[in-house]
Every structure is written in structure tokens, then in C-alpha cells.
Design a protein around this motif. Structure first.
Motif, mmCIF file in Angstrom:
data_model
loop_
_atom_site.group_PDB
_atom_site.id
_atom_site.type_symbol
_atom_site.label_atom_id
_atom_site.label_comp_id
_atom_site.label_asym_id
_atom_site.label_seq_id
_atom_site.Cartn_x
_atom_site.Cartn_y
_atom_site.Cartn_z
ATOM 1 N N ILE A 106 0.477 11.387 -23.483
ATOM 2 C CA ILE A 106 -0.985 11.439 -23.360
ATOM 3 C C ILE A 106 -1.375 12.688 -22.590
ATOM 4 C CG2 ILE A 106 -1.001 9.904 -21.325
ATOM 5 C CD1 ILE A 106 -3.806 8.935 -22.268
ATOM 6 N N THR A 107 -2.323 13.418 -23.127
ATOM 7 C CA THR A 107 -2.865 14.603 -22.480
ATOM 8 C C THR A 107 -3.729 14.159 -21.306
ATOM 9 O OG1 THR A 107 -2.951 15.666 -24.636
ATOM 10 C CG2 THR A 107 -4.325 16.640 -22.914
ATOM 11 N N PRO A 108 -3.685 14.815 -20.169
ATOM 12 C CA PRO A 108 -2.913 16.016 -19.815
ATOM 13 C C PRO A 108 -1.681 15.712 -18.969
ATOM 14 C CG PRO A 108 -4.777 15.769 -18.313
ATOM 15 C CD PRO A 108 -4.726 14.514 -19.157
ATOM 16 N N SER A 109 -1.013 14.595 -19.230
ATOM 17 C CA SER A 109 0.160 14.250 -18.420
ATOM 18 C C SER A 109 1.469 14.447 -19.180
ATOM 19 C CB SER A 109 0.077 12.788 -17.976
ATOM 20 O OG SER A 109 0.434 11.929 -19.038
ATOM 21 N N THR A 110 1.385 14.807 -20.460
ATOM 22 C CA THR A 110 2.566 14.820 -21.335
ATOM 23 C C THR A 110 3.735 15.634 -20.787
ATOM 24 O OG1 THR A 110 1.079 14.518 -23.187
ATOM 25 C CG2 THR A 110 3.306 15.223 -23.718
ATOM 26 N N GLU A 111 3.436 16.749 -20.085
ATOM 27 C CA GLU A 111 4.526 17.592 -19.558
ATOM 28 C C GLU A 111 5.406 16.808 -18.580
ATOM 29 O OE1 GLU A 111 1.323 18.422 -19.455
ATOM 30 O OE2 GLU A 111 1.103 20.177 -20.755
ATOM 31 N N ILE A 112 4.849 15.763 -17.963
ATOM 32 C CA ILE A 112 5.656 14.956 -17.034
ATOM 33 C C ILE A 112 6.735 14.216 -17.824
ATOM 34 C CG2 ILE A 112 5.608 13.032 -15.390
ATOM 35 C CD1 ILE A 112 2.815 13.985 -14.536
ATOM 36 N N ALA A 113 6.353 13.681 -18.981
ATOM 37 C CA ALA A 113 7.339 13.013 -19.843
ATOM 38 C C ALA A 113 8.346 14.026 -20.378
ATOM 39 C CB ALA A 113 6.629 12.305 -20.996
ATOM 40 N N GLU A 114 7.836 15.184 -20.811
ATOM 41 C CA GLU A 114 8.727 16.197 -21.386
ATOM 42 C C GLU A 114 9.744 16.701 -20.362
ATOM 43 O OE1 GLU A 114 5.694 17.980 -24.809
ATOM 44 O OE2 GLU A 114 5.764 18.928 -22.831
ATOM 45 N N ALA A 115 9.251 16.991 -19.147
ATOM 46 C CA ALA A 115 10.161 17.488 -18.103
ATOM 47 C C ALA A 115 11.151 16.397 -17.699
ATOM 48 C CB ALA A 115 9.357 17.963 -16.891
ATOM 49 N N SER A 116 10.697 15.145 -17.671
ATOM 50 C CA SER A 116 11.607 14.039 -17.325
ATOM 51 C C SER A 116 12.695 13.894 -18.385
ATOM 52 C CB SER A 116 10.832 12.726 -17.205
ATOM 53 O OG SER A 116 9.919 12.785 -16.128
ATOM 54 N N ALA A 117 12.303 14.082 -19.653
ATOM 55 C CA ALA A 117 13.275 13.958 -20.751
ATOM 56 C C ALA A 117 14.364 15.016 -20.644
ATOM 57 C CB ALA A 117 12.566 14.067 -22.098
ATOM 58 N N VAL A 118 13.981 16.215 -20.145
ATOM 59 C CA VAL A 118 14.961 17.291 -19.975
ATOM 60 C C VAL A 118 15.813 17.045 -18.731
ATOM 61 C CG1 VAL A 118 15.237 19.770 -19.472
ATOM 62 C CG2 VAL A 118 13.523 19.005 -21.146
ATOM 63 N N ARG A 119 15.148 16.710 -17.628
ATOM 64 C CA ARG A 119 15.819 16.695 -16.323
ATOM 65 C C ARG A 119 16.629 15.431 -16.023
ATOM 66 N NH1 ARG A 119 17.482 18.655 -13.170
ATOM 67 N NH2 ARG A 119 16.349 18.818 -11.213
ATOM 68 N N LEU A 120 16.138 14.269 -16.437
ATOM 69 C CA LEU A 120 16.835 13.040 -16.034
ATOM 70 C C LEU A 120 18.287 12.949 -16.523
ATOM 71 C CD1 LEU A 120 13.978 10.385 -15.978
ATOM 72 C CD2 LEU A 120 15.441 11.052 -14.066
ATOM 73 N N PRO A 121 18.564 13.273 -17.787
ATOM 74 C CA PRO A 121 19.969 13.208 -18.208
ATOM 75 C C PRO A 121 20.877 14.143 -17.389
ATOM 76 C CG PRO A 121 18.522 13.348 -20.111
ATOM 77 C CD PRO A 121 17.671 13.616 -18.904
ATOM 78 N N GLN A 122 20.301 15.216 -16.836
ATOM 79 C CA GLN A 122 21.091 16.165 -16.032
ATOM 80 C C GLN A 122 21.492 15.581 -14.683
ATOM 81 O OE1 GLN A 122 18.399 19.486 -15.785
ATOM 82 N NE2 GLN A 122 18.749 20.130 -17.914
ATOM 83 N N VAL A 123 20.795 14.516 -14.245
ATOM 84 C CA VAL A 123 21.118 13.911 -12.949
ATOM 85 C C VAL A 123 21.554 12.449 -13.144
ATOM 86 C CG1 VAL A 123 19.642 15.442 -11.581
ATOM 87 C CG2 VAL A 123 18.659 13.340 -12.545
ATOM 88 N N SER A 124 22.116 12.144 -14.308
ATOM 89 C CA SER A 124 22.576 10.791 -14.651
ATOM 90 C C SER A 124 21.451 9.762 -14.631
ATOM 91 C CB SER A 124 23.701 10.329 -13.711
ATOM 92 O OG SER A 124 24.740 11.259 -13.722
ATOM 93 N N GLY A 125 20.257 10.227 -14.926
ATOM 94 C CA GLY A 125 19.125 9.306 -14.997
ATOM 95 C C GLY A 125 18.847 8.915 -16.439
ATOM 96 N N LYS A 126 17.859 8.069 -16.619
ATOM 97 C CA LYS A 126 17.514 7.594 -17.964
ATOM 98 C C LYS A 126 16.053 7.909 -18.277
ATOM 99 C CE LYS A 126 21.483 5.254 -18.290
ATOM 100 N NZ LYS A 126 21.647 3.866 -17.884
ATOM 101 N N PHE A 127 15.839 8.313 -19.515
ATOM 102 C CA PHE A 127 14.476 8.554 -19.995
ATOM 103 C C PHE A 127 14.274 7.737 -21.255
ATOM 104 C CE2 PHE A 127 11.710 10.439 -23.123
ATOM 105 C CZ PHE A 127 10.565 10.732 -22.408
ATOM 106 N N ILE A 128 13.124 7.102 -21.374
ATOM 107 C CA ILE A 128 12.827 6.403 -22.622
ATOM 108 C C ILE A 128 11.348 6.565 -22.954
ATOM 109 C CG2 ILE A 128 12.535 4.135 -21.489
ATOM 110 C CD1 ILE A 128 13.752 2.886 -24.092
ATOM 111 N N GLN A 129 11.092 6.909 -24.195
ATOM 112 C CA GLN A 129 9.702 6.959 -24.651
ATOM 113 C C GLN A 129 9.403 5.619 -25.304
ATOM 114 O OE1 GLN A 129 8.116 10.589 -26.445
ATOM 115 N NE2 GLN A 129 7.247 9.330 -28.072
ATOM 116 N N MET A 130 8.467 4.896 -24.732
ATOM 117 C CA MET A 130 8.168 3.555 -25.213
ATOM 118 C C MET A 130 7.107 3.582 -26.310
ATOM 119 S SD MET A 130 10.308 1.547 -23.794
ATOM 120 C CE MET A 130 9.690 -0.141 -23.933
#
Lengths: 65, 374, 260
Positions: B30-54
Motif C-alpha cells: 500500500i502506498t506510501p508504505s510499500t518500500e517498507i515491505a520491499e526493504a523487509s523482503a530484501v533484508r530479512l532473509p539476510q539476517v535469518s528472518g522471515k518475510f511473507i506477503q499476505m
């Protein structure tokens, strides 16, 4: 190992499901509670336990007192 | 010294969250927060975290709460329309005392509104959006650097008090790019857990003199129940009016009694001020310029900026209202916080309002005009 | 009955079966459901399936939403979470993704799963996430007093369908299968051993599984539709439910009234 039929009257809501599907017609509901009939025998098949929605009747191995 | 990088507010939110220990993100675009989801999708797997788009906004917050029950620090982000949808489960997290950070990058409303335009129209929704009496903590940043710092603080407060914390950003800060220095380490607080694990039924037991339960994460052997119904110390629903009343009262007190720890404000030039600007979030940037302009013109102008939006910074604001002649409330809406300021000010000083609902930003000139107005 | 002291140690007396004592919280029993309600039977089916699979209760999470079915979660002795209406599968998704080693079972109802929570159901099925969803399908909204649900048969009555339901019902298991569920089954509260086996296989299945159990609600659905007592409703299941293979044959011979 000897088994026995146990009725927890406090949990029985008197729905009659156990009595209806007892293959020996051994159970009856009186005053909204299940009880064993006189003159018939329980074969300890456990059918009542499977369908009792309230866990008020079950067949279990006899425990030493 | 940490490294200095050019970063967007939304990205800084994710970096701060990860520094604080965020390892789970569930969201919906959802605009204008989408970059938070996008950055989380990139960064979380790098720190053994999980990302899911519901599949939707409601599922996103529900999923994040579910993850948090297992002891993982979780976040979801959205904007106004999505924040409306999340309200029911926000109340669930309050009552069930499950730590969670919910980011709302505010945009112009109501309804679909002006999706790419800034606003601060969700201030009252942040406080009162979910039904029933409940406590709420909300923080609002006015720069990219502060977005990073407050993202960390959101998690720390959420964990410490076992309550959802709202990170009330706005489109101005979310899409702003600034150079920030990423600290090498930050203070991280983890949720209170029981001293020992053993199956027991009193997950919501409150120790003498404390206000926060020490619940174990799911899967650690403490087989307890969580419910959205009012419950007793065992976590089971109750119809006992006394226990119900005590629970809601404790939830409120948990935040009220820790006001000093939770509430942060920034004050500028208030020592000699005759006029004070009350502002927060992205609007504070225009307010700072307005204050400087006023000072150049010889007006003794100061600024009061709540960093913690909720609880309302009443104790800090009160002496200001007794000192200045006028408070100019600048907020990017039709007038929400101004009512709180008026309540505190009473007859002690004049309260003027400058707001906007057309999607454009409030300019320093517009604030200055209210400062100078006879 | 069993009582729990302050240290959480449960004391057993003679009136609780070993299965119920081991997997449920007897101190919260008897449950709140009406006499003859099939929910208790399904709960026992689940307990038996867990026993058969030898699942450690400390690694088990039962998630529920809102409605009659949702009260099931609290009666299980494991990590239990009673969430918001329709959202159980979304909460469960978070738990399973965060801690894949946990066994996560969702207990839901027809309204909870296919009306307010329908979106979460199809997307969890599409993702093929390792949840087991048990649908207690009683064809009615029981907790609120008998309104028609997405599984109420066309023409049947509810308090909000006083002239008969004009909608067509969902087949929830088929709906999930259509959305990509890799295990979908129908069961009934009458056919207990079959239901236990289907639930057991569903839990053991790696990926999304759904077991839709045809429930009986004598209080609302039964009374509104003159279906008789709980016993009558169970007899109806005995006489009219057939296996999938039989259903295939009856489908071709167009025998009316039979359900898979």
C-alpha cells in the motif's frame, strides 16, 4: 486386561447419542442422564465413548484401587 | 563510528527494526508504505528472518501477531486504508499482550483519499481506532535519522510492556531521503519471559509490584491459552466482573504508570518564548523553519514537538501553556491534536490552528502567518 | 474431575478417560456446547489422532477463530490461541512460518472458515503451508443463534432466512482443493473411526490439509429445519453419507440425497 464402562454423570448432558448407537441396547437416558439398563450386558466395545460429545462415558482398563 | 548512508525514511524504518531484532514481517502493498515491505523482503532473509506477503491487511497483522506468540519480534506496515482494516486485531494484541510494531505511513484521506499525498489524519485513529478501552503507544518521527532511532524504540517499548506500538510515520518522512549515520549498535530490550519453563496454567500471572506478565513463547513447554476474551491469570475467558475490570484497568495502568519512560518530547527555544508551535512528524520540519523566521523578525517563538504522540505529552505541555501567550498547533489534518492541546491549555493561553486537507504540505509561511496574526 | 493447583499440576480423579486427561484441560470441562452438539466428538477425534501420531503437546499449537468451533482451542492441553473472527488461519500462518517445527492445527467453523475467513482459507491452501485445518461444519451460525451460513443448503431455514435460504452452499473441502490444498477430506461426526483416520492423515501430511467434518447442531440448524434430535441427525448421516468411491458411482446413477 479387564476393562470397565465408566459413566461421568456430572458431564452427561443427556443427548442420548450413546444409547441410540449402543449395539447391545445397554444404555438409556433417564432424567437427562445416561445409565446402564438392567438385564442387558455391556460388551465393552467403546462405541459410546467414540460418539459421546461430552466425554461422559468411556471404556477403560480397570485400575487397581 | 557507524557508516553514513543516504536513505529513505521507509528504508530507515526497516534498518532500525532489524537493528532492534525484528525477524518477521507480514504485509500487504500500500502506498506510501510499500518500500517498507520491499526493504523487509530484501533484508530479512539476510539476517535469518522471515518475510511473507499476505493476502490482505487483516491477514498481515494477524500473521505478525501469530509469529510474535512464538517469541519472534514482528512488524507490519501500512497506510490509512490498511490501518483502518487492522484495527480489530490491534485491539487483540493489546488485550492478549502480544508485542507487535504496526507502522502507519499516513497519506491523505478519508477513504482512498490522495494515496501519494502526505497527511497526519490518522492521529486519533492511532489512539482510538480499535474498539473498547485500551492503552496505546504511538511514536512519530520527523527525520530519516529519527525514523531509524524510533523504529528501535518502538520495538523496545513493545517488548518491555508487551503491547502493540504504532509507528506513526507520514508520507513526508517516509519518502524523504537524507544522509544518516547507522550506529554500530543500539540498545535492545527483549520481552519479559518466565524465570523457568514448566507447564503451568498461569501465563498472565502478574508478580507483586509489576504490571507486565512474563509469558513464555509458544513451543517452550508452557501450554497456556491466549484469547481475545477478557480472561483471568490463567489466560482463560472469564465472566467474573471483578477480574474483567481488573484486567482492563491493569492494561491501562501498564502504560499510564510508565509515562515517564514512554513519553519523549523535543523542546526548542521555549525558555523565553511568548509563542510556541506545537507540531510533530513531518510537519515539524516546516515548523522549525517558521520558528527561525519568527525569531529573525524578533518574535520570541519556540517549538514543542511530541516524539511520543500517545500517551499525550500532557505533563510536558502543561507548563508551556502556562508560560506562553499563544500556541500555534500545526498538524496536517483538519484539526485532531489541537483539541488535546486546547484541553490542556484551558484559558491559560490562546490556541491557534493551522492545518491542511488538500494533499499539499503545510509551509513555513502558513505557520508564520498564524504566529504573527493579531 | 481434575483440578489445577497453583503450580499447574493437574490432579486426576476416576471420571476422566486417559485420552481426555492427556490431551485436554479437564478443569475447563464439561465444555460450553449444547447437548448433542457434534463439536465435542470432533475434538475427541483430534485428540485421538494426536495420540495415534504421538505428537508432543509441547510442540503443538491449536488455533481457532470465533464461533462455537472456536471454543475448542481452549480445551486442548497445548499452546492454544483463540483469535479473531475468520483470522485463525492467518494467525496460524504466522506461527508456522516463524516456527516451522511446531505442529499447527486450526479448528474453525463453516462461517469462520468460508465466510469471514474465506480469503485466508484459499490463500493458505494456495501457499500449501503446513497447517491442518479442521472445519466443524454445522451449516449454521450457532453462537449468534441460528443465522444461515455459506454452507446452509439452499432452501433450508435460518433466523435470517425465514423464507428459506436462496443461496447455494459451499463445499468447503472442495473449495480449498480448488485453491490448491494438497490434502482435502470430508468426514462426519457419525463416522468416528474414519474421521480419526482422515484427521490423522491430514496432520501427517506435509503441506496444507483440510478436513471438513459434517457436524450436527440440534439446537439451531436441527430445530429450524425440523431435523429432529441429535440422534436423528446422526442417523441421517449414517444413512446418507457415502464414501468418495460410492459417491462417484451414485453420481453416475443419480441417486438423490446421497453426500460424499
Amino acid at each position: 486386561m479387564a476393562k470397565e464402562l465408566i459413566i461421568n454423570t456430572a458431564w452427561c448432558k443427556g443427548c442420548g447419542i450413546c444409547a441410540a448407537f449402543c449395539p447391545k441396547g445397554h444404555l438409556e437416558v433417564k432424567n437427562e442422564k445416561v445409565r446402564e439398563k438392567e438385564g442387558t450386558d455391556c460388551i465393552l466395545c467403546g462405541t459410546c465413548e467414540l460418539r459421546c460429545p461430552d466425554y461422559a462415558i468411556y471404556v477403560q482398563e480397570k485400575k487397581e484401587a | 563510528m557507524g557508516k553514513t548512508v543516504l536513505m529513505q525514511g521507509n528504508e530507515a524504518c526497516v534498518e532500525g527494526a532489524i537493528a532492534a531484532g525484528m525477524r518477521f514481517y507480514a504485509g500487504y502493498p500500500i502506498t506510501p508504505s510499500t518500500e517498507i515491505a520491499e526493504a523487509s523482503a530484501v533484508r530479512l532473509p539476510q539476517v535469518s528472518g522471515k518475510f511473507i506477503q499476505m493476502e490482505d491487511e487483516i491477514a498481515s497483522i494477524a500473521c505478525a501477531i501469530g509469529a510474535s506468540t512464538t517469541g519472534v519480534k514482528a512488524m507490519t506496515a501500512t497506510s490509512g486504508p490498511g490501518f483502518s482494516l487492522k484495527q480489530e486485531n490491534l485491539g487483540y494484541a493489546c488485550l492478549a499482550e502480544i508485542p507487535l510494531v504496526v507502522v502507519d505511513v499516513q497519506r491523505s484521506g478519508p477513504s482512498t483519499g490522495l494515496p501519494t499525498s502526505p497527511s497526519q489524519g490518522d492521529v486519533m485513529m492511532a489512539r482510538w481506532g480499535t474498539h473498547g478501552d485500551h492503552p496505546m503507544i504511538a511514536l512519530s518521527p520527523s527525520s530519516v535519522k529519527e525514523t531509524y532511532e524510533l523504529a528501535v524504540r518502538c520495538f523496545n517499548l513493545s517488548e518491555k510492556y508487551r503491547t502493540p506500538v504504532i509507528f506513526l510515520m507520514d508520507e513526508i518522512v517516509g519518502h524523504l531521503r537524507e544522509g544518516i549515520e547507522i550506529p554500530e549498535s543500539v540498545e535492545v530490550i527483549n520481552r519479559p519471559e518466565p524465570e523457568a519453563y514448566h507447564a503451568k496454567d498461569l501465563a498472565y500471572h502478574i508478580a507483586e509490584g509489576e504490571l507486565v506478565p512474563k509469558m513464555a513463547p509458544f513451543g517452550k513447554g508452557e501450554r497456556y491459552n491466549i484469547t481475545g476474551l477478557l480472561h483471568d491469570a490463567s489466560g482463560f475467558p472469564t465472566n467474573n466482573n471483578q477480574i474483567a475490570g481488573e484486567l482492563v484497568t491493569r492494561l491501562m495502568k501498564k502504560i499510564e504508570a510508565n509515562y515517564e519512560d514512554i513519553v519523549q518530547v523535543e523542546e526548542a527555544h521555549l525558555e523565553d518564548a511568548e509563542v510556541a508551535i506545537y507540531c510533530f512528524g513531518g510537519t515539524a520540519r516546516a515548523a522549525a523553519t517558521a520558528m527561525e523566521e519568527a525569531r529573525k523578525k524578533g518574535i520570541k517563538c519556540g517549538m514543542f514537538r511530541p516524539i511520543t504522540i500517545w500517551p499525550f505529552a500532557e505533563r510536558e505541555l502543561l507548563p508551556v501553556t502556562r508560560k506562553v501567550k499563544r500556541i500555534v498547533v500545526a498538524e496536517h489534518n483538519y484539526g485532531q491534536m489541537v483539541h488535546e492541546v486546547r484541553r490542556v491549555a484551558g484559558d491559560h493561553c490562546e490556541v491557534k490552528f493551522v492545518g491542511k486537507v488538500d494533499g499539499t504540505v503545510i509551509t513555513p509561511q502558513e505557520i508564520l502567518q498564524k504566529i504573527e496574526e493579531a | 474431575m481434575a483440578a489445577v493447583d497453583m503450580t499447574g499440576v493437574r490432579k486426576k480423579d476416576a471420571n476422566v478417560s486417559d485420552l481426555v486427561f492427556k490431551y485436554m484441560r479437564p478443569e475447563h470441562l464439561p465444555h460450553i456446547w449444547c447437548p448433542g452438539c457434534g463439536n465435542g466428538i470432533i475434538m475427541r477425534d483430534v485428540a485421538q489422532a494426536i495420540e495415534n501420531l504421538k505428537i508432543d503437546r509441547n510442540n503443538l499449537v491449536v488455533v481457532s477463530g470465533i464461533g462455537c468451533s472456536s471454543r475448542a482451542a481452549g480445551y486442548f492441553d497445548c499452546s492454544t490461541i483463540h483469535t479473531t473472527h475468520g483470522r485463525a488461519i492467518a494467525f496460524a500462518t504466522g506461527i508456522k512460518v516463524a516456527r516451522p517445527e511446531l505442529e499447527v492445527i486450526v479448528i474453525t467453523g463453516d462461517g469462520d472458515a468460508s465466510a469471514i475467513g474465506g480469503n485466508h482459507l484459499i490463500h493458505a491452501a494456495r501457499r500449501n503451508i503446513g497447517l491442518t485445518v479442521i472445519v466443524m461444519n454445522n451449516s449454521i451460525y450457532g453462537m449468534t443463534g441460528g443465522q444461515y451460513s455459506p454452507t446452509t443448503p439452499t432452501g433450508d431455514y435460518g433466523t435470517t432466512a425465514p423464507y428459506g435460504n436462496i443461496d447455494r452452499p459451499f463445499d468447503v473441502a472442495l473449495l480449498a482443493a480448488g485453491a490448491g490444498a494438497t490434502y482435502a477430506a470430508h468426514a462426519t461426526v457419525y463416522h468416528v473411526p474414519q474421521a480419526i483416520k482422515l484427521i490423522q492423515d491430514g496432520i501427517a501430511h506435509k503441506g496444507f490439509s483440510i478436513i471438513e467434518v459434517a457436524d450436527v447442531c440440534p439446537t439451531y440448524y436441527g430445530r429450524k429445519n425440523k431435523k429432529g434430535s441429535a440422534v436423528d441427525m446422526m442417523r441421517n448421516q449414517k444413512e446418507n453419507f457415502v464414501t468418495a468411491a460410492q459417491a462417484h458411482r451414485t453420481c453416475r446413477s443419480r441417486k438423490p440425497g446421497k453426500r460424499p
